[in-house]
Design an enzyme around this catalytic site. Structure first.
Site, mmCIF file in Angstrom:
data_model
loop_
_atom_site.group_PDB
_atom_site.id
_atom_site.type_symbol
_atom_site.label_atom_id
_atom_site.label_comp_id
_atom_site.label_asym_id
_atom_site.label_seq_id
_atom_site.Cartn_x
_atom_site.Cartn_y
_atom_site.Cartn_z
ATOM 1 N N LYS A 63 -85.654 -67.023 -63.883
ATOM 2 C CA LYS A 63 -86.642 -67.952 -62.507
ATOM 3 C C LYS A 63 -87.366 -68.741 -63.055
ATOM 4 C CE LYS A 63 -87.857 -65.836 -57.679
ATOM 5 N NZ LYS A 63 -86.531 -66.254 -57.274
ATOM 6 N N TYR A 68 -90.909 -68.739 -61.293
ATOM 7 C CA TYR A 68 -91.889 -67.859 -60.668
ATOM 8 C C TYR A 68 -91.189 -66.689 -59.793
ATOM 9 C CZ TYR A 68 -88.029 -70.075 -57.890
ATOM 10 O OH TYR A 68 -86.976 -69.669 -57.781
ATOM 11 N N LEU A 99 -78.888 -65.690 -60.968
ATOM 12 C CA LEU A 99 -80.405 -64.347 -60.746
ATOM 13 C C LEU A 99 -79.750 -63.266 -60.406
ATOM 14 C CD1 LEU A 99 -83.400 -65.018 -61.360
ATOM 15 C CD2 LEU A 99 -83.737 -65.147 -58.671
ATOM 16 N N GLU A 145 -74.251 -68.373 -56.947
ATOM 17 C CA GLU A 145 -74.734 -68.248 -55.990
ATOM 18 C C GLU A 145 -74.862 -69.172 -55.012
ATOM 19 O OE1 GLU A 145 -77.907 -66.538 -57.865
ATOM 20 O OE2 GLU A 145 -77.842 -67.987 -59.409
HETATM 21 C C1 LIG Z 1 -80.264 -69.184 -57.182
HETATM 22 C C2 LIG Z 1 -81.645 -67.981 -56.751
HETATM 23 N N1 LIG Z 1 -80.404 -67.074 -56.425
HETATM 24 C C3 LIG Z 1 -80.341 -65.723 -55.751
HETATM 25 C C4 LIG Z 1 -81.907 -65.572 -55.270
HETATM 26 C C5 LIG Z 1 -82.084 -63.925 -54.617
HETATM 27 O O1 LIG Z 1 -83.277 -63.322 -55.118
HETATM 28 P P1 LIG Z 1 -84.192 -62.757 -54.390
HETATM 29 O O2 LIG Z 1 -82.925 -61.996 -53.609
HETATM 30 O O3 LIG Z 1 -84.615 -61.819 -55.322
HETATM 31 O O4 LIG Z 1 -84.716 -63.417 -53.843
HETATM 32 C C6 LIG Z 1 -82.708 -66.600 -55.546
HETATM 33 C C7 LIG Z 1 -84.117 -66.303 -54.787
HETATM 34 O O5 LIG Z 1 -84.786 -67.501 -54.980
HETATM 35 C C8 LIG Z 1 -82.256 -67.614 -56.079
HETATM 36 O O6 LIG Z 1 -83.328 -68.706 -56.238
#
Ligand SMILES: Cc1ncc(COP(=O)(O)O)c(C=O)c1O
Length: 282
Positions: A147, A33, A205, A180
């Site tokens: 993701k 996603y 991610l 994270e």
């Molecule tokens: C586990 C995780 N880390 C980091 C992020 C941040 O990513 P982004 O800045 O692309 O939204 C997300 C966003 O959904 C996430 O699910």
């Protein structure tokens, strides 16, 4: 006002939108996603999000389900149909539906779903909302850089944090380093004023917001180190915060039962939030 979802070529009333019970996204989390933030009518970092979508799909052996131009048209149509000015567009692509069996089907028709939802404008001029996080063991799989919609471990960790009166969890790896947040990237500002966020490997991610803030902060001459940190280091830091497309930036003022810095929203977090808000304005 009616809310619309997109499902495999049709725009459907949100409450009626559905996919098949044998969809591999539903059965196995065999899907990926993306979430794109729309700020006052501007899709923020749409191409980097679609690049990451293509990469996530590639990593699980799938191709983009349509051309990028077609994908952008549907996103635009979702924004229009839902009369969205500021909010989130959610896009999910699954390996389609087939008889329930682990092996990837040789031929399949991917399922493509989109939803859209309103959000308040990110405005750091109003007080930034600080959050408290709880540290939990990172129990996710070894490819958190993809993701995928396999989000049970993240949902589970978030629930533990909420049940204990926190706003989110910071997940910690076997070596004691923070990976994270459950849906965001974690940052600290050291006593020396250096920004630290974990390097993008298989354990996190690689947030699009993270990458953008790294760029913006570097342009401002701030020192950044893409390096893992422990909870202890975070507790000794001056400031901490999280970033994501949906939250933009949220200061972290408490970890477990201790405050970070003086427990107030820090100057550097506020400065970075403002830099990001200026970027959102274009
Ligand atoms: C586990 C995780 N880390 C980091 C992020 C941040 O990513 P982004 O800045 O692309 O939204 C997300 C966003 O959904 C996430 O699910």
């Amino acid at each position: 006002m009616s809310r619309y979802a997109y499902v495999n070529g049709s725009y459907i009333h949100h409450e009626e939108a559905s996919v098949h019970i044998e969809d591999r996204g539903f059965q196995f989390g065999d899907s990926i996603y993306e979430v794109v933030y729309l700020h006052k009518g501007r899709l923020i970092d749409q191409d980097p999000h679609l690049d990451r979508m293509e990469r996530s799909l590639g990593e699980i052996g799938m191709e983009m389900p349509m051309s990028r131009a077609a994908m952008k048209l549907i996103i635009q149509e979702m924004v229009r149909k839902n009369r969205l000015k500021t909010g989130l567009v959610y896009i999910q692509v699954t390996r389609g539906s087939s008889t329930r069996d682990f092996p990837f089907p040789k031929t399949y028709r991917p399922t493509v779903v989109m939803t859209a939802r309103r959000m308040p404008v990110f405005d750091p001029k109003k007080a930034l909302k600080a959050i408290k996080v709880k540290s939990v063991e990172d129990i996710r799989w070894g490819r958190c850089d993809i993701k995928t919609t396999q989000l049970l471990a993240a949902a589970f960790s978030k629930q533990i944090a909420l049940d204990d009166g926190f706003d989110d969890a910071w997940m910690v790896d076997q070596e004691g380093f923070v990976t994270e947040g459950t849906s965001n990237n974690a940052w600290i500002v050291t006593k020396e004023g250096k920004l630290k966020t974990r390097k993008a490997d298989h354990d996190i991610l690689n947030g699009i917001t993270r990458q953008c803030i790294i760029r913006l902060a570097k342009n401002k001459g701030m020192e950044i180190s893409e390096e893992a940190f422990t909870i202890e280091e975070a507790l000794n830091a001056k400031e901490a915060f999280v970033t994501s497309a949906s939250a933009c930036l949220k200061p972290v003022t408490q970890i477990n039962d201790q405050t970070v810095g003086n427990g107030e929203v820090g100057l550097i977090s506020s400065e970075i939030a403002q830099l990001y808000a200026d970027f959102l304005e274009g």
